[in-house]
Design a protein around this motif. Structure first.
Motif, PDB file in Angstrom:
ATOM      1  N   THR A   1       0.888  -1.054   0.100  1.00  0.00           N
ATOM      2  CA  THR A   1       0.140   0.166   0.013  1.00  0.00           C
ATOM      3  C   THR A   1       0.819   1.180   0.153  1.00  0.00           C
ATOM      4  O   THR A   1       0.475   2.313  -0.546  1.00  0.00           O
ATOM      5  CB  THR A   1      -0.773   0.093   1.154  1.00  0.00           C
TER       6      THR A   1
ATOM      7  N   ASP B   1       3.149   3.294  -3.627  1.00  0.00           N
ATOM      8  CA  ASP B   1       2.269   3.835  -4.409  1.00  0.00           C
ATOM      9  C   ASP B   1       2.618   5.224  -5.017  1.00  0.00           C
ATOM     10  O   ASP B   1       2.881   6.250  -3.871  1.00  0.00           O
ATOM     11  CB  ASP B   1       0.557   4.005  -3.971  1.00  0.00           C
TER      12      ASP B   1
ATOM     13  N   LYS C   1      -6.841   5.746  -0.280  1.00  0.00           N
ATOM     14  CA  LYS C   1      -5.378   5.124  -0.366  1.00  0.00           C
ATOM     15  C   LYS C   1      -4.474   5.742   0.764  1.00  0.00           C
ATOM     16  O   LYS C   1      -3.986   4.882   1.468  1.00  0.00           O
ATOM     17  CB  LYS C   1      -4.641   5.306  -1.668  1.00  0.00           C
TER      18      LYS C   1
END
Length: 429
Positions: A86, A89, A232
């Motif tokens: 995660t 990114d 996100k």
């Protein structure tokens, strides 16, 4: 009377003279014996000084050529603890993370236990920026929808007005049949102009619809993108707390730039995500370095013995499974070394990750060969030789040597089994 006394004195003098002669003979004899003893002692001393301190009897037997090297125990099968995907990114616009806290190396953990906490400040700043952008775009989208509704409503009203004008023109056209040709022509042109105006308004209305749809769709995409970014970032903030994926003992990884194991306040990078590992010592390697002068002797498949400073009396069997193809510089060596992995074929309950190992790689195993202590073989102008004992003398005997280890060396020519050789050069020849 006088003559008797004289005779007596004469006899005593003769006896005293004889006694003195015997005493002198005894002294001379003792001196001769003492000199003989000293001479014998000196001769014996010289003979002893000519003898070496030790004599070795040459025997035939098995011989192992080994390369000894120190190393470290690592697991061949590890569970990697990585920076979560995660956080890798590019839309987060965070390229490195500061380690605020990390578990101590060697700590035993269970699945789900705390491993590390990464700094969230950059993500928090990014969250604030994206949230503000989302609020602005959401307001722009609402305004665009309202503007679109107003503009399109006005255009529809204009089309209705134009259609009503066309009806009036149609009536005038129908009534113009009773008028002159010029008037009829004028009315007909007005009617045609009203028709064209309606078509233009309809076309403009459709173009405005498409334009408004594109603008609103673009704003909707921006809003959706910002919403996804917020989601996100929220996940990334939660992912900054890293936990253990399995049970095991934590071994910290090394920073790719500093070459030292991670610690608090170090920076870690998503493109090199491994922070630590959980080794499985049921399959362990002894990672050692072999000098470049010895590496040609080592081959994959060679047997090895591995002992440990911390485990007294424990020696495990191993086998060479990998040899580096390129040498490297190492702070503990004054020459190039090659990394070698020895896979342990046995295990021990006391075995721990990063434990210091003492490895002996068996590069050759010979049977029925003559081997002597390394210190008993000397080098001269004509080559290698040993001091061979022949009777009471020591003579130089040229020899041809074979493989050797730290203690013994194989002799292929020059001596025979049963020969006696000196383990040190004689002091006096």
């Amino acid at each position: 009377m006088t003559s008797k006394i004289k005779n007596s004195l004469l006899q005593n003098t003769i006896k005293s003279s004889k006694n003195n002669d015997m005493s002198k003979k005894r002294i001379i004899t003792a001196a001769i014996i003492l000199v003989a003893i000293v001479a014998i002692a000196l001769i014996f001393k010289e003979e002893v000084s000519s003898e070496p301190k030790g004599i070795y009897t040459v025997r035939s037997g098995s011989f192992e050529e080994v390369i000894k090297c120190k190393g470290e125990i690592n697991s061949a099968d590890v569970v990697e603890i990585k920076i979560p995907k995660t956080l890798d990114d590019y839309t987060l616009r965070v390229w490195s993370y500061r380690i605020m806290d990390i578990v101590d190396e060697g700590k035993e953990v269970k699945k789900g236990d705390f491993i590390a906490q990464l700094d969230q400040s950059q993500l928090t700043t990014r969250m604030r920026e994206v949230t503000q952008d989302l609020e602005r775009l959401t307001a722009d989208l609402k305004n665009a929808v309202i503007d679109s509704t107003v503009i399109l409503t006005q255009l529809r009203e204009e089309i209705k007005d134009a259609q009503l004008d066309l009806e009036y023109n149609k009536i005038d056209l129908e009534q113009s049949v009773f008028e002159s040709e010029a008037y009829q022509r004028k009315v007909q042109m007005n009617y045609q102009k009203a028709e064209i105006g309606i078509e233009n308004k309809k076309r403009n209305y459709q173009l405005e619809i498409n334009k408004r749809k594109v603008g609103i769709k673009r704003l909707e995409n921006y809003v959706e993108d910002r919403k996804e970014s917020v989601a996100k970032i929220q996940k990334a903030i939660a992912a900054c707390r890293i936990t253990s994926p399995d049970n095991g003992i934590v071994m910290l990884a090394k920073s790719p730039f500093e070459g030292k194991k991670y610690k608090r306040n170090d920076n870690c990078h998503p493109f090199m995500p491994v922070l630590a590992v959980l080794p499985n010592l049921d399959q362990a390697n002894s990672e050692v370095y072999v000098k470049e002068i010895d590496i040609s002797k080592v081959a994959v498949g060679d047997s090895a013995r591995v002992s440990f400073d911390a485990l007294e009396g424990v020696t495990l069997k191993g086998k060479v499974v990998w040899i580096a193809s390129m040498g490297e510089d190492h702070k503990d060596f004054d020459m190039k070394v090659f990394k070698v992995l020895i896979r342990l074929e046995e295990t021990d309950p006391g075995l721990k990750p990063a434990m210091t190992s003492n490895s002996e790689i068996i590069v050759s195993n010979l049977e029925n060969v003559l081997s002597v202590p390394v210190r008993s073989v000397f080098s001269g102008d004509s080559g290698k030789f040993v001091w061979l004992k022949q009777g009471s003398k020591l003579v130089q005997q040229p020899v041809t040597t074979g493989p050797e280890n730290e203690e013994s060396i194989v002799i292929t020519q020059g001596i025979q089994e049963g020969d006696r050789i000196a383990t040190e050069a004689p002091a006096v020849m």
